[in-house]
Design a protein around this motif. Structure first.
Motif: not given
Length: 345
Positions: A213, A101, A163, A161, A103, A59
């Motif tokens: 995710r 990721q 989050h 990705e 986020a 993250m």
């Protein structure tokens, strides 16, 4: 029949196997500046040497107050690009592909003086009460995700990705448990996520897949279940998500009757349902450390990729050992082959 060491391709992303190292926060930043250091370099590159097909960097937050703690990674500044690129380049040398990721922790930003969230609802009685973002601030947050994606691409990652799980900001907006707004972001709980997806996709190369995710089930009274997550995942797929990384929970203290199972592969049915309902590839995660079990998830077509978290924390070479245990061939670097061949004797 596909197995754990069958190659996998999604748009321009080509993986040598189906083994994913999921994002796992290290809480190892030294100067509270969000910049990776030697710990992170060794952590990720060792898993590349260890045979993982896809490594997703933990993250990484779009603003300083978007971190769970001040010891987490950031990508709100160009200063973050070169140190991350060093890790990505090194992982590529060993045949691993790398994702990151992106986020925002929302109300779970423990070290923020005043966390922000869709609504002013604290995580629990021991947490700070967040400030509800205004409509204009919410729109501005979308742009912060876009800028973060632009920086991520400059690091050389192979995929991004988002989050939207575990009670962080995108998840908070998509859940009726945490989103009590009356503006456009309350009328459509998927709007914030959709806008971020479209903004991020607008700066990504056409052949770079976008991962997301999600928590496919919440474990609180008033939370959503698999039917609702299928519905919001469809909206996110239509907005541009290419693959879902299916987890669950994280939105609040767990009530006794909703406590998740401790059995192996307990989240795999959620991944399977998302995959089948939307005809979309998925990553399964959650207590899949046993190679035979992880291999079965792929062979039984329950998921396209398998994420192994705790197993890789214990053993950087989990993928190499798994190949030996289930009798599949994989590339082993240097003289390490002698050690892993011994496992099969």
């Amino acid at each position: 029949m596909d197995h754990l060491f069958t190659q996998y391709k999604l748009k321009g992303l080509k993986l040598k196997n189906r083994v994913v190292m999921p994002p796992m926060c290290q809480y190892a930043v030294e100067n509270k500046d969000g910049i990776v250091n030697d710990w992170h370099y060794n952590h990720y590159v060792s898993r590349a040497i260890g045979g993982a097909g896809l490594i997703i960097i933990e993250m990484t937050d779009v603003e300083p107050d978007g971190r769970t703690t001040d010891f987490d990674l950031g990508i709100w500044s160009d200063d973050h690009i070169a140190p991350l690129k060093r890790i990505v380049d090194a992982c590529h040398q060993y045949g691993a592909k790398v994702g990151i990721q992106i986020a925002h922790a929302g109300r779970k930003a423990e070290d923020a003086e005043v966390p922000v969230a869709p609504s002013a609802i604290p995580f629990d009685e021991n947490s700070k009460t967040p400030r509800a973002l205004t409509t204009d601030e919410t729109r501005a947050m979308v742009e912060k995700f876009q800028l973060a994606a632009e920086r991520a691409i400059k690091t050389g990652v192979d995929t991004i990705e988002l989050h939207a799980a575990h009670g962080y900001l995108i998840h908070e907006f998509q859940s009726p448990f945490t989103n009590k707004r009356t503006d456009e972001y309350g009328k459509d709980l998927t709007l914030f996520g959709q806008q971020i997806i479209r903004a991020v996709k607008s700066v990504m190369p056409d052949q770079m897949p976008l991962l997301m995710r999600i928590s496919a089930k919440e474990y609180v009274d008033g939370g959503y279940g698999i039917e609702e997550s299928i519905a919001f995942s469809k909206a996110y797929k239509d907005a541009g998500v290419d693959l879902f990384h299916v987890s669950s929970g994280g939105e609040g203290p767990i009530v006794a009757q909703e406590k998740p199972g401790a059995n192996a592969a307990y989240q795999v049915p959620l991944a399977r349902e998302i995959r089948n309902a939307l005809n979309v590839p998925v990553i399964a995660v959650g207590r899949l450390d046993e190679p035979v079990l992880a291999n079965a998830v792929i062979g039984n077509e329950e998921a396209d990729l398998v994420a192994v978290g705790r197993g890789m924390l214990r053993n950087p070479y989990w993928a190499l050992e798994a190949a030996t245990k289930i009798g599949k061939e994989t590339q082993i670097p240097g003289v390490y082959g002698a050690g892993f061949r011994d496992l099969s004797k």
